[in-house]
Write an enzyme that holds these catalytic residues in place. Sequence first.
Site, PDB file in Angstrom:
ATOM      1  N   HIS A  24       0.743  -1.303  -0.056  1.00 20.44           N
ATOM      2  CA  HIS A  24      -0.088   0.173  -0.074  1.00 20.44           C
ATOM      3  C   HIS A  24       0.730   1.199  -0.033  1.00 20.44           C
ATOM      4  CE1 HIS A  24      -3.032  -2.814   0.736  1.00 20.44           C
ATOM      5  NE2 HIS A  24      -2.953  -2.790   1.948  1.00 20.44           N
ATOM      6  N   HIS A  78      -7.881 -11.064  12.180  1.00 22.71           N
ATOM      7  CA  HIS A  78      -8.023  -9.887  11.337  1.00 22.71           C
ATOM      8  C   HIS A  78      -8.571 -10.363  10.195  1.00 22.71           C
ATOM      9  CE1 HIS A  78      -7.006  -6.007   9.478  1.00 22.71           C
ATOM     10  NE2 HIS A  78      -5.722  -6.119   9.687  1.00 22.71           N
ATOM     11  N   GLU A  80      -8.201  -8.488   7.062  1.00 22.34           N
ATOM     12  CA  GLU A  80      -7.385  -8.064   5.969  1.00 22.34           C
ATOM     13  C   GLU A  80      -6.957  -9.306   5.186  1.00 22.34           C
ATOM     14  OE1 GLU A  80      -4.255  -4.397   4.730  1.00 22.34           O
ATOM     15  OE2 GLU A  80      -4.289  -4.993   6.995  1.00 22.34           O
ATOM     16  N   ASP A  82      -3.983 -10.138   3.725  1.00 19.06           N
ATOM     17  CA  ASP A  82      -2.835 -10.843   3.729  1.00 19.06           C
ATOM     18  C   ASP A  82      -2.847 -11.669   4.979  1.00 19.06           C
ATOM     19  OD1 ASP A  82      -3.349  -8.473   5.324  1.00 19.06           O
ATOM     20  OD2 ASP A  82      -0.911  -8.182   5.781  1.00 19.06           O
ATOM     21  N   HIS A 145      -5.151  -2.699  13.091  1.00 22.01           N
ATOM     22  CA  HIS A 145      -5.440  -1.148  12.608  1.00 22.01           C
ATOM     23  C   HIS A 145      -6.985  -1.169  11.947  1.00 22.01           C
ATOM     24  CE1 HIS A 145      -3.979  -2.226   8.297  1.00 22.01           C
ATOM     25  NE2 HIS A 145      -3.653  -3.497   9.250  1.00 22.01           N
ATOM     26  N   ASP A 164      -1.231  -8.164  13.442  1.00 25.47           N
ATOM     27  CA  ASP A 164      -0.250  -7.216  13.477  1.00 25.47           C
ATOM     28  C   ASP A 164       0.505  -6.617  14.357  1.00 25.47           C
ATOM     29  OD1 ASP A 164      -0.859  -7.236  10.607  1.00 25.47           O
ATOM     30  OD2 ASP A 164      -2.520  -5.887  10.777  1.00 25.47           O
ATOM     31  N   TYR A 192       7.252  -0.498  10.345  1.00 26.01           N
ATOM     32  CA  TYR A 192       5.788  -1.251  10.170  1.00 26.01           C
ATOM     33  C   TYR A 192       4.836  -0.059  11.317  1.00 26.01           C
ATOM     34  CZ  TYR A 192       2.250  -4.692  10.331  1.00 26.01           C
ATOM     35  OH  TYR A 192       1.042  -5.331  10.181  1.00 26.01           O
ATOM     36  N   HIS A 223       3.468 -10.945  10.956  1.00 28.86           N
ATOM     37  CA  HIS A 223       4.440 -10.699  10.349  1.00 28.86           C
ATOM     38  C   HIS A 223       6.012 -10.596  10.923  1.00 28.86           C
ATOM     39  CE1 HIS A 223       1.479  -9.427   6.947  1.00 28.86           C
ATOM     40  NE2 HIS A 223       1.027  -8.573   8.005  1.00 28.86           N
TER      41      HIS A 223
END
Length: 389
Positions: A24, A78, A80, A82, A145, A164, A192, A223
């Site tokens: 992003h 989460h 999202e 990924d 987030h 995250d 990050y 991650h």
Amino acid sequence: MEIVKLRDDIYYVGAVDWNVRSFHGYTTNRGATYNAYLIIDEKITLVDTVKAPFSEELLNRISEIIDPAKIDYLVSNHVEMDHSGAIPAVMEVAKNATIITSAQSGLKGLQAHYGKDYKYQAVQAGETLSLGKRSLTFVATPMLHWPDNMVTYCKEEKILFSNDAFGQHYASSKHFDDEVDMAIVMQEMEKYYANILMPYGRQASQAIDIVKSLDIDMIASSHGVIFRKYVKEVIDKYSYFCNGENEKRALVVYDSMWKSTEKMAFSIVEGFKRAGVECLLFDLKENHISDIATQVLKAEYLVVGTSVLNANILPTVGAFLTYMKGLAPKGKKGFAFGSYGWGPQSLSTLQKELEAINVEIIKDAIKINYVPTKEQLREIEDEIAAIEL
């Protein structure tokens, strides 16, 4: 495939993305990982999945340990993609699995992405799920987030599956903090946080308070590396990131067409140095905005310069300010500067843009028509050195 064990019957089954270089608009120069974890108990549980293109790698890693069809629970911390992108591939094999997600944002998000045909179980903050010998407690971390975010805690193993939080975009053939260069890991963790979590410092601070109340021996994020040796240091570092305190440091960020604005930037740096303030200089043609954002996180002063192009600020400067507006840095002070030819209107525009990201303006914009003289550059330096900082 290598079997990576966190504890007896708890395994890393994620994927390493060696080649990704952008997330992003945030540069991921050291690649990334999408971490997922498998718990073998009376109820076999997969904690998170991976980005969709890595679904096969995820399933292959699981298959080295158990038949994926035996998965009972899939915990989605989460929505999202990924993290959740491989849900369809997993559910195609584990047809009887129940997807555990947060109420109500997680449930809404997963159904929007993957439909309503799966078996979902929405959990409330603080709810506990028994797996047999172990249990999982779900801790809500909304807006870290996305609204749906939660982390998962296994008290029997003292493991926090932190999603995250504490993440780093860092690809490695090793998976634990005591196997890699922690200086690099800490750099990537700060980058990050600055580029993804900076707008949510208050929520991060609240989450850290919750984390500190738990008995944790290991942090398994979504991650980067898994922390098993430097847990306290990592939690302390996150507390530092989100405490809202800035350091006495200045950033001078600019773009220049014919070096006039650049000369002004150099004089401003010298002025800060004479005032006893550490200063960093960033030419937007040479530095990526996500690397600059990492320095913005803790700097007290943000000074931005531009040449005038078609009665406007340069596109690179506009892009940087748009990025900053999204990250919403807190407690910054600064001013605008630049050179101009036919008219200085864009310097007023630049100052307004700084005000829009809540930078406290400590002096009027510094404007020079065409090429600054040596005398003008000395005046700029003296003026900055004389500001009460």
